[in-house]
Design a protein around this motif. Sequence first.
Motif, PDB file in Angstrom:
ATOM      1  N   UNK A  35       0.858  -1.179   0.000  1.00 20.52           N
ATOM      2  CA  UNK A  35       0.000   0.000   0.000  1.00 20.52           C
ATOM      3  C   UNK A  35       0.898   1.233   0.000  1.00 20.52           C
ATOM      4  N   UNK A  36       0.584   2.169  -0.879  1.00 20.18           N
ATOM      5  CA  UNK A  36       1.410   3.364  -1.053  1.00 20.18           C
ATOM      6  C   UNK A  36       0.522   4.598  -0.967  1.00 20.18           C
ATOM      7  N   UNK A  37       1.014   5.596  -0.256  1.00 18.22           N
ATOM      8  CA  UNK A  37       0.340   6.894  -0.192  1.00 18.22           C
ATOM      9  C   UNK A  37       1.365   7.942  -0.600  1.00 18.22           C
ATOM     10  N   UNK A  88       8.822   8.039  -3.605  1.00 13.21           N
ATOM     11  CA  UNK A  88       9.214   9.402  -3.246  1.00 13.21           C
ATOM     12  C   UNK A  88      10.160  10.061  -4.245  1.00 13.21           C
ATOM     13  N   UNK A  89      10.537   9.368  -5.317  1.00 11.26           N
ATOM     14  CA  UNK A  89      11.615   9.881  -6.159  1.00 11.26           C
ATOM     15  C   UNK A  89      11.260  11.119  -7.002  1.00 11.26           C
ATOM     16  N   UNK A  97       4.410   7.375   1.892  1.00  5.63           N
ATOM     17  CA  UNK A  97       4.303   6.361   2.938  1.00  5.63           C
ATOM     18  C   UNK A  97       4.034   5.022   2.273  1.00  5.63           C
ATOM     19  N   UNK A  98       4.722   3.988   2.738  1.00 11.04           N
ATOM     20  CA  UNK A  98       4.556   2.648   2.181  1.00 11.04           C
ATOM     21  C   UNK A  98       4.352   1.668   3.320  1.00 11.04           C
ATOM     22  N   UNK A  99       3.355   0.814   3.157  1.00 12.25           N
ATOM     23  CA  UNK A  99       3.129  -0.297   4.080  1.00 12.25           C
ATOM     24  C   UNK A  99       3.194  -1.578   3.270  1.00 12.25           C
ATOM     25  N   UNK A 100       4.007  -2.524   3.740  1.00  8.64           N
ATOM     26  CA  UNK A 100       4.098  -3.827   3.096  1.00  8.64           C
ATOM     27  C   UNK A 100       3.649  -4.883   4.098  1.00  8.64           C
ATOM     28  N   UNK A 101       2.658  -5.661   3.684  1.00  8.01           N
ATOM     29  CA  UNK A 101       2.149  -6.767   4.492  1.00  8.01           C
ATOM     30  C   UNK A 101       2.742  -8.072   3.992  1.00  8.01           C
ATOM     31  N   UNK A 102       3.084  -8.933   4.936  1.00 10.93           N
ATOM     32  CA  UNK A 102       3.540 -10.284   4.632  1.00 10.93           C
ATOM     33  C   UNK A 102       2.494 -11.224   5.231  1.00 10.93           C
ATOM     34  N   UNK A 103       1.507 -11.627   4.417  1.00 12.78           N
ATOM     35  CA  UNK A 103       0.423 -12.465   4.937  1.00 12.78           C
ATOM     36  C   UNK A 103       0.941 -13.797   5.500  1.00 12.78           C
ATOM     37  N   UNK A 115       5.599  -0.271   8.079  1.00 15.27           N
ATOM     38  CA  UNK A 115       5.328   1.005   7.426  1.00 15.27           C
ATOM     39  C   UNK A 115       6.529   1.920   7.571  1.00 15.27           C
ATOM     40  N   UNK A 116       6.915   2.530   6.468  1.00 13.65           N
ATOM     41  CA  UNK A 116       7.960   3.563   6.471  1.00 13.65           C
ATOM     42  C   UNK A 116       7.419   4.776   5.728  1.00 13.65           C
ATOM     43  N   UNK A 117       7.913   5.963   6.101  1.00 16.81           N
ATOM     44  CA  UNK A 117       7.475   7.178   5.428  1.00 16.81           C
ATOM     45  C   UNK A 117       8.640   8.149   5.295  1.00 16.81           C
ATOM     46  N   UNK A 118       8.478   9.093   4.393  1.00 12.75           N
ATOM     47  CA  UNK A 118       9.447  10.195   4.290  1.00 12.75           C
ATOM     48  C   UNK A 118       8.683  11.472   3.994  1.00 12.75           C
ATOM     49  N   UNK A 119       9.168  12.531   4.613  1.00 11.41           N
ATOM     50  CA  UNK A 119       8.579  13.852   4.451  1.00 11.41           C
ATOM     51  C   UNK A 119       9.613  14.729   3.771  1.00 11.41           C
TER      52      UNK A 119
END
Length: 122
Positions: A35-37, A88-89, A97-103, A115-119
């Motif tokens: 998931x990407x925002x 973010x490039x 913001x990116x969230x990666x799920x490992x089911x 989840x990691x993010x950059x401002x």
Amino acid sequence: MNFNLATIKIKNLRLRTYIGINEDEIKNKQDVVVNVKIDYDAEKATNTDDMSDALNYKTITKAIIKLVEDNRFSLLEKLTADVLSIAAEHSSVRYAEVEVDKPHALRFSDSVSLTLSCNKTG
């Protein structure tokens, strides 16, 4: 009217990759859900209605798919950071913001996510 900040959300991008450190994880691809925002300055795009003035989410998604499916990762942190770098490039991105799920990473759990993010403002 002035519309400046837009948010793009790429939801539940289901991909397969090698992720983990256990023997079966190294040998077999696993599902991940990305998931990407992305918040970006969309003033030009809202005024011109021209694709060249907008952030192209299709291009971003294709780059994420290639990254995830063509590589191996030991850690969820590394996978998530690499996806965040793609998100973010572009110079117009203000926040990503990116969230990666490992089911099924843990017994009795639907998934584990990171989840990691950059401002990029100020």
